[in-house]
Design an enzyme around this catalytic site. Sequence first.
Site, PDB file in Angstrom:
ATOM      1  N   CYS A 264      23.537  37.595 -22.400  1.00 45.07           N
ATOM      2  CA  CYS A 264      24.572  36.738 -21.799  1.00 45.07           C
ATOM      3  C   CYS A 264      25.995  37.041 -22.251  1.00 45.07           C
ATOM      4  O   CYS A 264      26.833  37.402 -21.429  1.00 45.07           O
ATOM      5  CB  CYS A 264      24.251  35.285 -22.071  1.00 45.07           C
ATOM      6  SG  CYS A 264      22.817  34.745 -21.156  1.00 45.07           S
TER       7      CYS A 264
HETATM    8  N1  LIG Z   1      18.683  34.714 -21.001  1.00 40.58           N
HETATM    9  C1  LIG Z   1      19.476  33.720 -21.378  1.00 40.58           C
HETATM   10  O1  LIG Z   1      19.554  33.379 -22.555  1.00 40.58           O
HETATM   11  C2  LIG Z   1      20.310  32.989 -20.363  1.00 40.58           C
HETATM   12  C3  LIG Z   1      20.874  31.746 -20.715  1.00 40.58           C
HETATM   13  C4  LIG Z   1      21.623  31.069 -19.777  1.00 40.58           C
HETATM   14  C5  LIG Z   1      21.858  31.625 -18.530  1.00 40.58           C
HETATM   15  N2  LIG Z   1      21.336  32.851 -18.222  1.00 40.58           N
HETATM   16  C6  LIG Z   1      21.568  33.374 -16.878  1.00 40.58           C
HETATM   17  O2  LIG Z   1      20.406  33.122 -16.089  1.00 40.58           O
HETATM   18  C7  LIG Z   1      20.165  34.208 -15.199  1.00 40.58           C
HETATM   19  C8  LIG Z   1      18.795  34.790 -15.447  1.00 40.58           C
HETATM   20  O3  LIG Z   1      18.768  35.325 -16.745  1.00 40.58           O
HETATM   21  P1  LIG Z   1      17.413  35.829 -17.424  1.00 40.58           P
HETATM   22  O4  LIG Z   1      17.760  36.236 -18.806  1.00 40.58           O
HETATM   23  O5  LIG Z   1      16.352  34.820 -17.188  1.00 40.58           O
HETATM   24  O6  LIG Z   1      17.130  37.120 -16.522  1.00 40.58           O
HETATM   25  P2  LIG Z   1      15.857  38.078 -16.554  1.00 40.58           P
HETATM   26  O7  LIG Z   1      16.356  39.421 -16.216  1.00 40.58           O
HETATM   27  O8  LIG Z   1      15.063  37.853 -17.793  1.00 40.58           O
HETATM   28  O9  LIG Z   1      14.962  37.535 -15.333  1.00 40.58           O
HETATM   29  C9  LIG Z   1      15.297  37.657 -13.991  1.00 40.58           C
HETATM   30  C10 LIG Z   1      14.006  37.635 -13.185  1.00 40.58           C
HETATM   31  O10 LIG Z   1      14.341  37.638 -11.796  1.00 40.58           O
HETATM   32  C11 LIG Z   1      13.416  38.478 -11.112  1.00 40.58           C
HETATM   33  N3  LIG Z   1      14.020  38.864  -9.831  1.00 40.58           N
HETATM   34  C12 LIG Z   1      15.009  39.773  -9.600  1.00 40.58           C
HETATM   35  N4  LIG Z   1      15.301  39.812  -8.278  1.00 40.58           N
HETATM   36  C13 LIG Z   1      14.499  38.894  -7.680  1.00 40.58           C
HETATM   37  C14 LIG Z   1      14.352  38.457  -6.343  1.00 40.58           C
HETATM   38  N5  LIG Z   1      15.094  38.947  -5.347  1.00 40.58           N
HETATM   39  N6  LIG Z   1      13.427  37.504  -6.089  1.00 40.58           N
HETATM   40  C15 LIG Z   1      12.652  36.986  -7.081  1.00 40.58           C
HETATM   41  N7  LIG Z   1      12.760  37.357  -8.361  1.00 40.58           N
HETATM   42  C16 LIG Z   1      13.678  38.296  -8.664  1.00 40.58           C
HETATM   43  C17 LIG Z   1      13.182  39.624 -12.072  1.00 40.58           C
HETATM   44  O11 LIG Z   1      11.991  40.320 -11.779  1.00 40.58           O
HETATM   45  C18 LIG Z   1      13.114  38.873 -13.413  1.00 40.58           C
HETATM   46  O12 LIG Z   1      11.810  38.457 -13.712  1.00 40.58           O
HETATM   47  C19 LIG Z   1      21.319  35.190 -15.419  1.00 40.58           C
HETATM   48  O13 LIG Z   1      22.336  34.910 -14.508  1.00 40.58           O
HETATM   49  C20 LIG Z   1      21.766  34.883 -16.826  1.00 40.58           C
HETATM   50  O14 LIG Z   1      23.115  35.207 -17.035  1.00 40.58           O
HETATM   51  C21 LIG Z   1      20.545  33.527 -19.095  1.00 40.58           C
END
Ligand SMILES: NC(=O)c1ccc[n+]([C@@H]2O[C@H](COP(=O)([O-])OP(=O)(O)OC[C@H]3O[C@@H](n4cnc5c(N)ncnc54)[C@H](O)[C@@H]3O)[C@@H](O)[C@H]2O)c1
Length: 421
Positions: A264
């Site tokens: 992030c």
């Molecule tokens: N990881 C954190 O600590 C955190 C905290 C707060 C906010 N965020 C935000 O949340 C969002 C997600 O982060 P994350 O770390 O969970 O990401 P991640 O990369 O771990 O997970 C994303 C998931 O989305 C799936 N995906 C991609 N395209 C897709 C589609 N078209 N349809 C269905 N699934 C699809 C991927 O296969 C993956 O499993 C980001 O915007 C991030 O900035 C993350």
Amino acid sequence: MRLCIIGTGYVGLVTGACFAKLGHSVICVDIDPEKVQKINKGISPIYEQGLANLLLTYKERITATTDYQDALKNADITFLCVGTPSLKDGSLDVSSLTEATKHIATILKDKKTWHLIVIKSTVLPGTTQQIVLPLLEQHSDKKAGTDFGLAMNPEFLKEGVAVQDFLQPDRIVIGSYDERSRTTLKELYKNFTCPIVETTLSAAEMIKYASNAFLATKISFINEIGNLCKKLNIDTYEVATGMGLDSRIGRPFLDSGIGWGGSCFPKDVDALITWAKEIKEPARIIESVKEVNTDQPLRLVRILQKHIPTLKGKTIGILGLAFKPDTDDIRESRAIPIVKELLRNEAVIKAYDPQAMDNFKTLYPTIEYCKKATDVLSSDAILITTKWKEFTALDFQGKIVIDGRRLDSAKKAKTYEGVCW
Ligand SMILES: NC(=O)c1ccc[n+]([C@@H]2O[C@H](COP(=O)([O-])OP(=O)(O)OC[C@H]3O[C@@H](n4cnc5c(N)ncnc54)[C@H](O)[C@@H]3O)[C@@H](O)[C@H]2O)c1
């Protein structure tokens, strides 16, 4: 309520599993069939404390699929939790978000009942209103605010304690396009006791960026103070304690070390800098926050070179590859620039991490990965890069240890030096 979660990464899966625990029926969608299979077997595809247990316990209430149609037809609210990584120029890659939005819209077209779409992914201010909303309307032939609802509900969880953070957040931010979306989300969160901030879509988006940029600033600030303290022989952790007791400042995020990483802060800071340039507003503080963070891990290697000037052929042990303890996530881990710099100096690397070695192998397949933390101790020098609890039990006597994370037990080493102390 019947919830659909799009994207089962750290945010999506934790959100889904926690809502299942709270009694909701949850169906997750992911494009990765392996993840879907695991979730349906009650297995977590990622390491996150408490998550595997939730998936097993509430197996009846949480399922996964690759089929949007299947998921959306049986849901009232869809949370979009897909990744929004950085592009090479630092700007935000919203392609997964737009892709998923189009899928949702085509299904909305034939859906007879009102449906609420909630953006949980981190997106720059204006994205929900200017990108998501028009795509939803174009591909569904329906009107936002009347035929379907739209909201922005940023997530603030911390990896490692994500389940706890989701269930006991400091605040919940609800940015809504219309009244029904606002009241529906408030109803969903009605049993949470934290403050709920109700706002516009763009303010909700900006709250997330401003929060992450501020936290990154706090760390870079204390690292700069730590670098000064080291020169002046002042204990930077004593300074942090003294500062942190001021209620306007607070102690969290004042641990100086080798800097921030993860999925992030780096991408959010990059996106903010690039966006600020686009809208022609200087983001001077945020730019220097990044600059401090880029140099901080390299300081650890420079300190190592004070003790071992020529690294060529020397075995350097790395304790910790995850960007922080209690996660297997290595995205932007500070271990990455350190390993890169050591390899540039032709050092031989022996690394260990309790959870993140498989992920790190995808980046550096040829360095040596140890089965146990103690195997690293035979190296010519040891760098501490992630503060895993199990490292406190290691016996560092007789070793050269350069510490990036203030592991107090390592001070017993023959030679010990910290990055800011
Ligand atoms: N990881 C954190 O600590 C955190 C905290 C707060 C906010 N965020 C935000 O949340 C969002 C997600 O982060 P994350 O770390 O969970 O990401 P991640 O990369 O771990 O997970 C994303 C998931 O989305 C799936 N995906 C991609 N395209 C897709 C589609 N078209 N349809 C269905 N699934 C699809 C991927 O296969 C993956 O499993 C980001 O915007 C991030 O900035 C993350």
